[in-house]
Design a protein around this motif. Structure first.
Motif, PDB file in Angstrom:
ATOM      1  N   GLN A   1     -59.896   6.288   6.073  1.00 29.88           N
ATOM      2  CA  GLN A   1     -60.251   5.791   7.285  1.00 29.88           C
ATOM      3  C   GLN A   1     -59.307   5.876   8.211  1.00 29.88           C
ATOM      4  O   GLN A   1     -58.178   5.931   8.087  1.00 29.88           O
ATOM      5  CB  GLN A   1     -60.770   4.150   6.984  1.00 29.88           C
ATOM      6  CG  GLN A   1     -61.418   4.221   5.948  1.00 29.88           C
ATOM      7  CD  GLN A   1     -63.006   4.651   6.041  1.00 29.88           C
ATOM      8  OE1 GLN A   1     -63.484   4.912   7.207  1.00 29.88           O
ATOM      9  NE2 GLN A   1     -63.658   5.005   4.711  1.00 29.88           N
ATOM     10  N   ARG A   2     -59.647   5.634   9.674  1.00 32.83           N
ATOM     11  CA  ARG A   2     -58.801   5.247  10.703  1.00 32.83           C
ATOM     12  C   ARG A   2     -57.848   4.188  10.113  1.00 32.83           C
ATOM     13  O   ARG A   2     -58.465   3.109   9.941  1.00 32.83           O
ATOM     14  CB  ARG A   2     -59.555   5.250  11.916  1.00 32.83           C
ATOM     15  CG  ARG A   2     -60.086   6.598  12.616  1.00 32.83           C
ATOM     16  CD  ARG A   2     -60.259   6.272  13.931  1.00 32.83           C
ATOM     17  NE  ARG A   2     -60.626   7.687  14.535  1.00 32.83           N
ATOM     18  CZ  ARG A   2     -59.746   8.526  15.198  1.00 32.83           C
ATOM     19  NH1 ARG A   2     -58.551   7.668  15.479  1.00 32.83           N
ATOM     20  NH2 ARG A   2     -60.070   9.419  15.752  1.00 32.83           N
ATOM     21  N   GLY A   3     -56.560   4.165  10.663  1.00 37.82           N
ATOM     22  CA  GLY A   3     -55.588   3.148  10.430  1.00 37.82           C
ATOM     23  C   GLY A   3     -55.462   2.802   9.166  1.00 37.82           C
ATOM     24  O   GLY A   3     -54.808   1.641   8.801  1.00 37.82           O
TER      25      GLY A   3
ATOM     26  N   THR B   1     -49.229   3.619  12.642  1.00 34.41           N
ATOM     27  CA  THR B   1     -50.525   3.792  12.177  1.00 34.41           C
ATOM     28  C   THR B   1     -51.551   2.711  12.594  1.00 34.41           C
ATOM     29  O   THR B   1     -52.583   3.075  12.738  1.00 34.41           O
ATOM     30  CB  THR B   1     -50.468   3.681  10.470  1.00 34.41           C
ATOM     31  OG1 THR B   1     -49.445   4.522   9.915  1.00 34.41           O
ATOM     32  CG2 THR B   1     -51.837   3.943   9.995  1.00 34.41           C
ATOM     33  N   ASN B   2     -51.006   1.579  12.744  1.00 30.61           N
ATOM     34  CA  ASN B   2     -51.782   0.728  13.504  1.00 30.61           C
ATOM     35  C   ASN B   2     -51.959   0.970  14.817  1.00 30.61           C
ATOM     36  O   ASN B   2     -53.278   0.557  15.327  1.00 30.61           O
ATOM     37  CB  ASN B   2     -51.201  -1.062  13.123  1.00 30.61           C
ATOM     38  CG  ASN B   2     -51.284  -1.113  11.864  1.00 30.61           C
ATOM     39  OD1 ASN B   2     -52.214  -0.968  11.054  1.00 30.61           O
ATOM     40  ND2 ASN B   2     -50.349  -2.197  11.369  1.00 30.61           N
ATOM     41  N   GLU B   3     -50.931   1.213  15.607  1.00 34.49           N
ATOM     42  CA  GLU B   3     -51.026   1.302  17.162  1.00 34.49           C
ATOM     43  C   GLU B   3     -51.980   2.379  17.319  1.00 34.49           C
ATOM     44  O   GLU B   3     -52.812   2.357  18.300  1.00 34.49           O
ATOM     45  CB  GLU B   3     -49.711   1.597  17.604  1.00 34.49           C
ATOM     46  CG  GLU B   3     -48.986   0.498  17.991  1.00 34.49           C
ATOM     47  CD  GLU B   3     -47.477   0.609  18.586  1.00 34.49           C
ATOM     48  OE1 GLU B   3     -47.514   2.114  19.018  1.00 34.49           O
ATOM     49  OE2 GLU B   3     -46.726  -0.043  18.381  1.00 34.49           O
TER      50      GLU B   3
ATOM     51  N   ALA C   1     -41.424  11.789  15.657  1.00 37.48           N
ATOM     52  CA  ALA C   1     -41.752  11.818  17.137  1.00 37.48           C
ATOM     53  C   ALA C   1     -42.531  13.256  17.567  1.00 37.48           C
ATOM     54  O   ALA C   1     -43.330  13.084  18.173  1.00 37.48           O
ATOM     55  CB  ALA C   1     -40.459  11.711  18.024  1.00 37.48           C
ATOM     56  N   MET C   2     -41.996  14.063  16.881  1.00 31.44           N
ATOM     57  CA  MET C   2     -42.576  15.416  16.765  1.00 31.44           C
ATOM     58  C   MET C   2     -44.151  15.453  16.394  1.00 31.44           C
ATOM     59  O   MET C   2     -44.855  15.895  17.055  1.00 31.44           O
ATOM     60  CB  MET C   2     -41.795  16.414  16.027  1.00 31.44           C
ATOM     61  CG  MET C   2     -40.710  16.944  16.922  1.00 31.44           C
ATOM     62  SD  MET C   2     -39.707  18.037  15.659  1.00 31.44           S
ATOM     63  CE  MET C   2     -40.708  19.395  15.477  1.00 31.44           C
ATOM     64  N   ALA C   3     -44.193  14.865  15.442  1.00 35.20           N
ATOM     65  CA  ALA C   3     -45.705  14.618  14.627  1.00 35.20           C
ATOM     66  C   ALA C   3     -46.476  13.946  15.511  1.00 35.20           C
ATOM     67  O   ALA C   3     -47.491  14.200  15.710  1.00 35.20           O
ATOM     68  CB  ALA C   3     -45.360  14.265  13.259  1.00 35.20           C
ATOM     69  N   LEU C   4     -45.836  12.976  16.058  1.00 31.61           N
ATOM     70  CA  LEU C   4     -46.843  11.980  16.785  1.00 31.61           C
ATOM     71  C   LEU C   4     -46.933  12.455  18.384  1.00 31.61           C
ATOM     72  O   LEU C   4     -47.827  11.795  18.926  1.00 31.61           O
ATOM     73  CB  LEU C   4     -46.345  10.347  16.783  1.00 31.61           C
ATOM     74  CG  LEU C   4     -46.539  10.138  15.217  1.00 31.61           C
ATOM     75  CD1 LEU C   4     -45.842   8.520  15.180  1.00 31.61           C
ATOM     76  CD2 LEU C   4     -47.668  10.193  14.594  1.00 31.61           C
TER      77      LEU C   4
ATOM     78  N   HIS D   1     -40.539   5.680  21.714  1.00 29.85           N
ATOM     79  CA  HIS D   1     -41.624   5.380  20.867  1.00 29.85           C
ATOM     80  C   HIS D   1     -41.248   4.852  19.445  1.00 29.85           C
ATOM     81  O   HIS D   1     -41.559   3.932  18.864  1.00 29.85           O
ATOM     82  CB  HIS D   1     -43.005   6.205  20.950  1.00 29.85           C
ATOM     83  CG  HIS D   1     -44.082   5.527  20.546  1.00 29.85           C
ATOM     84  ND1 HIS D   1     -44.586   4.169  21.546  1.00 29.85           N
ATOM     85  CD2 HIS D   1     -44.938   5.478  19.758  1.00 29.85           C
ATOM     86  CE1 HIS D   1     -45.629   3.675  20.965  1.00 29.85           C
ATOM     87  NE2 HIS D   1     -45.994   4.513  19.998  1.00 29.85           N
ATOM     88  N   VAL D   2     -40.380   5.757  19.018  1.00 26.97           N
ATOM     89  CA  VAL D   2     -40.031   5.826  17.662  1.00 26.97           C
ATOM     90  C   VAL D   2     -38.562   5.132  17.379  1.00 26.97           C
ATOM     91  O   VAL D   2     -37.987   5.184  16.323  1.00 26.97           O
ATOM     92  CB  VAL D   2     -40.080   7.243  16.815  1.00 26.97           C
ATOM     93  CG1 VAL D   2     -41.202   7.928  16.715  1.00 26.97           C
ATOM     94  CG2 VAL D   2     -39.051   8.086  17.788  1.00 26.97           C
TER      95      VAL D   2
END
Lengths: 319, 322
Positions: free
Chosen positions: A33-35, A203-205, A168-171, A140-141
């Protein structure tokens, strides 16, 4: 129930060894599921990494092939997509973090350029704006002074920092699914704690679905919501994390759990024997030879994954 | 009577840079470390990568030359031994390496890997050597006919068993085990740890057990030494370590250990996640080396280097605030 973001159904993968094909992953199914963080746990060689690579369709064709199954990403079957369509998807909708932050970054480009490249490939922004987005992603990371770090090369950074760059690259393109293949195995415990905290926060954000591949039950326990325990290419137990740790039902899960060092015991419990080799997977329960509860009945056919409690699936006839 | 006594052992690596190889400074890998280890006991050495635990282990074995300090083993001064005497020291102390994949020569057969030391140190016939190799293999739980195989034909756990057999070949009194299980799966880890404990019993071995995993060290060792940036932060008995540890660094390491408790509950304690990373050992911070990452750091920590002081019951701490 909300629709899962990623759904894997009856996925089977074969591997080529000495000119013959052998089943390495045999009909596994799960959904995210999401999150939510789903952990895939198992010993080396149980098929967890190739499962992850197959979702991205990154298996080298001459050695590994997907035999059957469906991989649904928000309604689309990834296995039906062409390479060109897959390439658009990778990094943008599904991203991956690899185990070795030392070897998975390109040593001849600055880390900033490597993050910017992804943003530009997926044409989210032009060069100048992409740089700003890359710096934002680094910030951000939790990378301090991202403006200066942008021009650093991977060798100028520590393992923990490089893993942050990987994240950071992945996100950078805000994917909806993240696959993390042993993201903390190569790191120190204190840095592992930092990186896990970061993955949970992100994951939560971003409300991503995360597949976390690990062999460390402690890591699973700390961050995951659902756990799939894999053994010799099949899922042996699938459950919600609290339910699995409070009440591990499969003898293999119990044995893994007991082999963790504890202070009260004088000897660690071990699992005798070894994982059956790929070319000699028995037609009955794959854990039979090492199982303390093995019984004549266990040799009659392969057990199926059944729901023994709501949401708790086990592949064992003795449970 | 202590078997091994180490007194203010220091190792600094020269750092040279540029065309003229000018001396740019020193890496303080091991700073002023003292401890003693009784025969048949295990000392656990914990810390993050780069804290000097491997350097300490190798300096004691004289695989790395110490800068200063003394190493006494069985009333013999190891640190002053000449190069020609070192082979004698190798017979008494051996090492098990971390990575079972890169520490075995891929071009040598198992019998040569294990037998090499026996051939060098004892003049005995070829059949005698093979006899010993086969009994060593059986001792570590491998079949004696596997001596004709090459390392790549074994799994990680089996290779580590070969590494252990190699270390035992000269019948040493002490073994430095440098992260012997960190490259292995949990179920295999347990097998190797049990093997090491059995061998300790049957051969009266003394271990210096290096690991970054507090769970394992607590399990195998009697005494634990926590290192940070080449210095000892805390030294305490392994039993009940979690309750007794009082150095903020040890507590942070403990809180980074992720283990479900017996009932499968998440641990209630608040997690201390250390920010930042281990500083560059070429320019260690002033005062207490841990202060930039310490959640409790006070003014005094920035200025004064704390000394390791004994607080009773085999427990010593280097912290101003304890």
């Amino acid at each position: 129930m909300i629709d899962p973001i990623l759904e894997v159904e009856g996925l089977s993968i074969s591997i080529r060894l000495r000119k013959r094909w052998h089943r390495a992953v045999d009909g596994i199914s799960f959904q995210i599921q999401r999150g939510e963080i789903l952990a895939l746990v198992g010993e080396s060689g149980c098929g967890k990494s190739i499962t992850a690579l197959s979702i991205l369709k990154l298996l080298p064709r001459q050695f590994l092939q997907i035999d059957e199954g469906r991989i649904q990403l928000s309604g689309r079957d990834l296995l039906k997509l062409t390479q060109r369509e897959m390439r658009k998807l990778r990094g943008k909708e599904i991203a991956m973090i690899f185990q070795e932050p030392m070897t998975s970054l390109n040593p001849v480009f600055t880390v900033g350029d490597q993050i910017r490249e992804i943003i530009q490939i997926h044409s989210l922004a032009r060069s100048k704006a992409a740089k700003d987005m890359a710096i934002e992603a680094m910030h951000h990371v939790g990378i301090s002074a991202p403006l200066e770090r942008f021009d650093h090369y991977p060798h100028q950074m520590s393992g923990g920092m490089r893993q942050r760059i990987m994240i950071a690259m992945a996100l950078a393109c805000q994917p909806s699914v993240l696959i993390a293949d042993e993201p903390t195995t190569a790191l120190d415990v204190t840095i592992q704690a930092q990186i896990l905290e970061l993955i949970v926060r992100l994951t939560n954000e971003h409300k991503m679905g995360v597949i976390l591949i690990t062999h460390d039950l402690g890591v699973v326990f700390e961050v995951a919501q659902h756990v799939a325990v894999m053994y010799a290419g099949v899922i042996m137990e699938l459950a919600e994390v609290n339910s699995l740790f409070k009440n591990p039902l499969h003898p293999y899960t119990q044995a893994l759990y007991r082999s963790l060092p504890k202070t009260e015991v004088l000897r660690l419990q071990t699992i005798p024997g070894r994982v059956p080799p790929l070319d000699a997977v028995p037609p009955y329960c794959r854990f039979y030879d090492r199982c303390p509860l093995a019984h004549a009945q266990c040799k009659v056919g392969e057990p199926q994954l059944r729901e023994v409690e709501p949401g708790h699936f086990v592949r064992c006839i003795k449970v | 009577m202590a078997l091994l006594t180490v007194q203010s052992l220091t190792k600094r690596f020269l750092v040279r840079k540029g065309f003229l190889r000018k001396i740019k400074g020193y890496t303080h890998a091991v700073e002023n470390i003292s401890f003693s280890l009784d025969s048949g006991r295990t000392l656990g050495l914990v810390g993050e990568s780069g804290c000097g635990k491997t350097t300490l282990g190798r300096t004691i074995l004289r695989l790395i030359e110490p800068t200063s300090g003394t190493i006494i083993f069985d009333q013999q001064n190891i640190s002053e031994m000449s190069k020609s005497e070192l082979p004698n020291w190798r017979k008494k102390a051996q090492i098990i390496f971390q990575d079972p994949f890169s520490s075995l020569n891929p071009r040598m057969r198992v019998r040569d890997i294990i037998g090499e030391g026996i051939v060098i140190h004892r003049s005995c016939s070829r059949s005698k050597v093979l006899e010993e190799v086969s009994s060593l293999l059986e001792l570590v739980g491998l079949e004696s006919r596997s001596m004709d195989k090459f390392p790549h034909q074994f799994s990680g756990g089996q290779r580590q068993r070969i590494g252990i057999a190699r270390a035992l070949a000269l019948n040493p009194q002490m073994i430095v085990a440098d992260e012997p299980v960190s490259a292995l799966d949990v179920s295999v880890q347990a097998q190797i740890i049990n093997l090491l404990l059995d061998l300790q019993q049957s051969r009266k071995l003394t271990y210096l057990f290096i690991s970054h995993d507090l769970r394992i060290v607590e399990f195998v060792a009697e005494q634990v030494m926590v290192m940070y940036l080449g210095r000892v932060m805390e030294m305490l008995p392994a039993k009940g370590l979690a309750l007794k540890a009082c150095h903020p660094y040890t507590q942070a390491l403990l809180s980074a250990v992720l283990t479900p408790d017996e009932q499968g509950n998440r641990t209630k304690k608040k997690r201390v996640v250390l920010g930042g990373e281990v500083p560059n050992p070429m320019s260690p911070p002033s005062g207490c080396v841990f202060h930039p990452r310490c959640p409790l750091a006070a003014e005094v920590c920035r200025k004064e280097d704390p000394v390791l002081r004994n607080i009773g019951q085999g427990h010593s701490v280097a912290c101003h605030l304890v």
